[in-house]
Design a protein around this motif. Structure first.
Motif, PDB file in Angstrom:
ATOM      1  N   TYR A  51       8.137 -19.307  40.530  1.00 20.03           N
ATOM      2  CA  TYR A  51       8.821 -20.676  40.180  1.00 20.03           C
ATOM      3  C   TYR A  51       8.840 -20.802  38.767  1.00 20.03           C
ATOM      4  O   TYR A  51       7.822 -20.497  38.277  1.00 20.03           O
ATOM      5  CB  TYR A  51       8.314 -21.868  41.150  1.00 20.03           C
ATOM      6  N   PRO A  52       9.641 -21.689  38.217  1.00 18.09           N
ATOM      7  CA  PRO A  52       9.714 -21.859  36.927  1.00 18.09           C
ATOM      8  C   PRO A  52       8.415 -22.845  36.169  1.00 18.09           C
ATOM      9  O   PRO A  52       8.284 -23.687  37.286  1.00 18.09           O
ATOM     10  CB  PRO A  52      11.196 -22.259  36.505  1.00 18.09           C
ATOM     11  N   ALA A  53       8.354 -22.902  35.126  1.00 16.18           N
ATOM     12  CA  ALA A  53       7.530 -23.905  34.636  1.00 16.18           C
ATOM     13  C   ALA A  53       8.204 -25.489  34.700  1.00 16.18           C
ATOM     14  O   ALA A  53       7.194 -26.414  34.876  1.00 16.18           O
ATOM     15  CB  ALA A  53       7.512 -23.855  32.709  1.00 16.18           C
ATOM     16  N   SER A  54       9.553 -25.470  34.848  1.00 15.14           N
ATOM     17  CA  SER A  54      10.048 -26.938  35.133  1.00 15.14           C
ATOM     18  C   SER A  54       9.402 -27.504  36.397  1.00 15.14           C
ATOM     19  O   SER A  54       9.307 -28.524  36.760  1.00 15.14           O
ATOM     20  CB  SER A  54      11.527 -26.771  35.196  1.00 15.14           C
ATOM     21  N   ASP A  55       9.390 -26.579  37.542  1.00 10.16           N
ATOM     22  CA  ASP A  55       8.682 -26.943  38.873  1.00 10.16           C
ATOM     23  C   ASP A  55       6.977 -27.431  38.365  1.00 10.16           C
ATOM     24  O   ASP A  55       6.873 -28.343  39.447  1.00 10.16           O
ATOM     25  CB  ASP A  55       8.623 -25.900  39.715  1.00 10.16           C
ATOM     26  N   VAL A  56       6.477 -26.714  37.787  1.00 11.35           N
ATOM     27  CA  VAL A  56       5.114 -27.225  37.460  1.00 11.35           C
ATOM     28  C   VAL A  56       5.001 -28.375  36.783  1.00 11.35           C
ATOM     29  O   VAL A  56       4.096 -29.296  37.292  1.00 11.35           O
ATOM     30  CB  VAL A  56       4.251 -26.274  36.403  1.00 11.35           C
ATOM     31  N   ARG A  57       6.116 -28.518  35.830  1.00 12.88           N
ATOM     32  CA  ARG A  57       6.141 -30.105  35.228  1.00 12.88           C
ATOM     33  C   ARG A  57       6.393 -31.132  36.368  1.00 12.88           C
ATOM     34  O   ARG A  57       5.879 -32.306  36.200  1.00 12.88           O
ATOM     35  CB  ARG A  57       7.168 -30.368  34.285  1.00 12.88           C
ATOM     36  N   ILE A  58       7.356 -30.965  37.486  1.00 11.50           N
ATOM     37  CA  ILE A  58       7.823 -31.971  38.310  1.00 11.50           C
ATOM     38  C   ILE A  58       6.403 -32.177  39.237  1.00 11.50           C
ATOM     39  O   ILE A  58       5.980 -33.179  39.574  1.00 11.50           O
ATOM     40  CB  ILE A  58       8.659 -31.251  39.272  1.00 11.50           C
ATOM     41  N   LEU A  59       5.764 -31.239  39.667  1.00 18.12           N
ATOM     42  CA  LEU A  59       4.313 -31.307  40.276  1.00 18.12           C
ATOM     43  C   LEU A  59       3.131 -32.157  39.616  1.00 18.12           C
ATOM     44  O   LEU A  59       2.764 -33.084  39.895  1.00 18.12           O
ATOM     45  CB  LEU A  59       3.811 -29.980  40.563  1.00 18.12           C
ATOM     46  N   ALA A  60       3.165 -31.857  38.315  1.00 19.08           N
ATOM     47  CA  ALA A  60       2.387 -32.629  37.594  1.00 19.08           C
ATOM     48  C   ALA A  60       2.618 -33.996  37.507  1.00 19.08           C
ATOM     49  O   ALA A  60       1.965 -34.990  37.626  1.00 19.08           O
ATOM     50  CB  ALA A  60       2.389 -32.029  36.177  1.00 19.08           C
TER      51      ALA A  60
ATOM     52  N   MET B 172      29.004 -37.776  47.253  1.00 22.85           N
ATOM     53  CA  MET B 172      27.525 -37.879  46.917  1.00 22.85           C
ATOM     54  C   MET B 172      26.731 -36.794  46.485  1.00 22.85           C
ATOM     55  O   MET B 172      27.277 -35.602  46.744  1.00 22.85           O
ATOM     56  CB  MET B 172      26.516 -38.254  48.219  1.00 22.85           C
ATOM     57  N   GLY B 173      25.778 -36.942  45.585  1.00 20.50           N
ATOM     58  CA  GLY B 173      25.470 -35.711  45.096  1.00 20.50           C
ATOM     59  C   GLY B 173      24.285 -35.161  45.760  1.00 20.50           C
ATOM     60  O   GLY B 173      24.060 -35.596  46.733  1.00 20.50           O
ATOM     61  N   GLY B 174      23.876 -33.665  45.494  1.00 22.91           N
ATOM     62  CA  GLY B 174      22.936 -32.893  46.271  1.00 22.91           C
ATOM     63  C   GLY B 174      21.606 -33.676  46.219  1.00 22.91           C
ATOM     64  O   GLY B 174      21.282 -34.372  45.042  1.00 22.91           O
ATOM     65  N   VAL B 175      20.662 -32.894  46.759  1.00 23.42           N
ATOM     66  CA  VAL B 175      19.112 -33.299  46.664  1.00 23.42           C
ATOM     67  C   VAL B 175      18.778 -32.780  45.310  1.00 23.42           C
ATOM     68  O   VAL B 175      18.982 -31.805  45.013  1.00 23.42           O
ATOM     69  CB  VAL B 175      18.205 -32.891  47.798  1.00 23.42           C
ATOM     70  N   THR B 176      18.061 -33.469  44.519  1.00 22.52           N
ATOM     71  CA  THR B 176      17.518 -32.941  43.203  1.00 22.52           C
ATOM     72  C   THR B 176      16.285 -32.160  43.582  1.00 22.52           C
ATOM     73  O   THR B 176      15.423 -32.166  44.627  1.00 22.52           O
ATOM     74  CB  THR B 176      17.099 -33.990  42.258  1.00 22.52           C
ATOM     75  N   ARG B 177      15.889 -31.247  42.412  1.00 24.93           N
ATOM     76  CA  ARG B 177      14.744 -30.343  42.706  1.00 24.93           C
ATOM     77  C   ARG B 177      13.439 -31.297  42.719  1.00 24.93           C
ATOM     78  O   ARG B 177      12.598 -31.171  43.517  1.00 24.93           O
ATOM     79  CB  ARG B 177      14.757 -29.666  41.567  1.00 24.93           C
ATOM     80  N   GLU B 178      13.288 -32.366  42.038  1.00 20.24           N
ATOM     81  CA  GLU B 178      12.174 -33.284  42.293  1.00 20.24           C
ATOM     82  C   GLU B 178      12.000 -33.816  43.593  1.00 20.24           C
ATOM     83  O   GLU B 178      11.041 -33.960  44.073  1.00 20.24           O
ATOM     84  CB  GLU B 178      12.448 -34.523  41.310  1.00 20.24           C
ATOM     85  N   GLU B 179      13.163 -34.010  44.239  1.00 26.96           N
ATOM     86  CA  GLU B 179      12.909 -34.647  45.590  1.00 26.96           C
ATOM     87  C   GLU B 179      12.826 -33.821  46.657  1.00 26.96           C
ATOM     88  O   GLU B 179      12.008 -33.938  47.437  1.00 26.96           O
ATOM     89  CB  GLU B 179      14.578 -35.391  45.908  1.00 26.96           C
ATOM     90  N   GLU B 180      13.210 -32.339  46.447  1.00 23.35           N
ATOM     91  CA  GLU B 180      12.826 -31.265  47.302  1.00 23.35           C
ATOM     92  C   GLU B 180      11.315 -31.239  47.094  1.00 23.35           C
ATOM     93  O   GLU B 180      10.379 -31.054  48.253  1.00 23.35           O
ATOM     94  CB  GLU B 180      13.551 -29.975  46.697  1.00 23.35           C
ATOM     95  N   ILE B 181      10.807 -30.971  45.901  1.00 24.50           N
ATOM     96  CA  ILE B 181       9.210 -30.856  45.801  1.00 24.50           C
ATOM     97  C   ILE B 181       8.643 -32.199  46.244  1.00 24.50           C
ATOM     98  O   ILE B 181       7.407 -31.920  46.934  1.00 24.50           O
ATOM     99  CB  ILE B 181       8.886 -30.405  44.307  1.00 24.50           C
ATOM    100  N   ALA B 182       8.905 -33.181  46.082  1.00 25.97           N
ATOM    101  CA  ALA B 182       8.169 -34.455  46.431  1.00 25.97           C
ATOM    102  C   ALA B 182       8.327 -34.454  47.992  1.00 25.97           C
ATOM    103  O   ALA B 182       7.098 -34.779  48.549  1.00 25.97           O
ATOM    104  CB  ALA B 182       8.826 -35.863  46.187  1.00 25.97           C
ATOM    105  N   HIS B 183       9.177 -34.007  48.799  1.00 23.22           N
ATOM    106  CA  HIS B 183       9.562 -33.970  50.094  1.00 23.22           C
ATOM    107  C   HIS B 183       8.318 -32.892  50.834  1.00 23.22           C
ATOM    108  O   HIS B 183       7.597 -33.071  51.632  1.00 23.22           O
ATOM    109  CB  HIS B 183      10.707 -33.660  50.668  1.00 23.22           C
TER     110      HIS B 183
END
Length: 234
Positions: free
Chosen positions: A44-53, A1-12
């Motif tokens: 935190y990188p801009a990619s995290d900002v995009r996930i939050l948005a 099984m794959g690990g938890v994605t960054r999007e899943e971490e931030i969503a949690h």
């Protein structure tokens, strides 16, 4: 099984923070819509900002212009509201007013003057909060409570600036509820003179419930949303 994605971490993290804010609002007899979550994305990188948005977060805060300017430019297509929350040197003002919609850390007349000149040159109106020092630690910034009315007058009179309210950080080692109670009193006094200055920016990951209980309209949350800080790499 794959690990938890960054999007899943931030969503949690976001779900947990939303739960905490919702519970704090309920305990204070307030509506959830009265409190704006400002996601503090420093380091935190801009990619995290995009996930939050993508998860519905519209307010993003940064405390260093060197990092914030590039991130704001990279995420300009998202239509976010950018908050500058760190201590601000006058030589950084021209850059900050190009992207910041609300500056939380206005604590001296010279900074008001620089922000006004910068906002005029940028053709923008910039919201300002008076940062209040709730302790005697000069390294944390903030105007003394006695100086708040005069500083607010300067902001209100300045071209291209808008007086939106107050901001503070709870003093180290003090019950945050007592500190935020003092901030609320200062806010009420300010609103008696400037009714539109309704913002109270208070509370972070560790003390957001106490801030909401004492009238915070904006809570600034980073670690609880995004996890432990990581070095920022351009």
């Amino acid at each position: 099984m794959g690990g938890v994605t960054r999007e899943e971490e931030i969503a949690h993290g976001l779900a947990d923070v939303e739960r905490r804010i919702g519970e704090a609002c309920a305990a204070a007899g307030r509506e959830r819509g009265e409190v704006t979550l400002v996601a503090i994305t420093k380091t935190y990188p801009a990619s995290d900002v995009r996930i939050l948005a993508g998860l519905g977060v519209r307010d993003v805060g940064e405390n260093r212009d060197q990092e914030a300017a590039g991130k704001a430019a990279e995420c300009a297509d998202l239509g976010l509201t950018w908050h500058f929350v760190g201590q601000l040197q006058t030589n950084k003002v021209r850059s900050v007013v190009a992207y910041a919609d609300l500056v939380h850390s206005v604590d001296r007349p010279r900074l008001v003057q620089a922000l006004s000149r910068g906002a005029v040159a940028a053709g923008r109106e910039v919201g300002c909060l008076v940062q209040v020092a709730l302790d005697d630690d000069p390294s944390r910034g903030g105007a003394r409570p006695a100086d708040v009315p005069a500083l607010a007058d300067e902001i209100a009179a300045a071209e291209a600036l808008r007086l939106d309210g107050v901001m503070a950080v709870a003093p180290l080692g003090e019950d945050p509820a007592k500190a935020f109670s003092r901030l609320r009193d200062l806010s009420h006094a300010l609103q008696a003179r400037y009714p539109a200055a309704t913002v109270i920016s208070a509370g972070m990951s560790g003390d957001l419930a106490e801030a909401v209980a004492h009238g915070a309209t904006h809570v600034r949350v980073g670690t609880a949303l995004l996890g432990r800080r990581r070095p920022f790499v351009r």
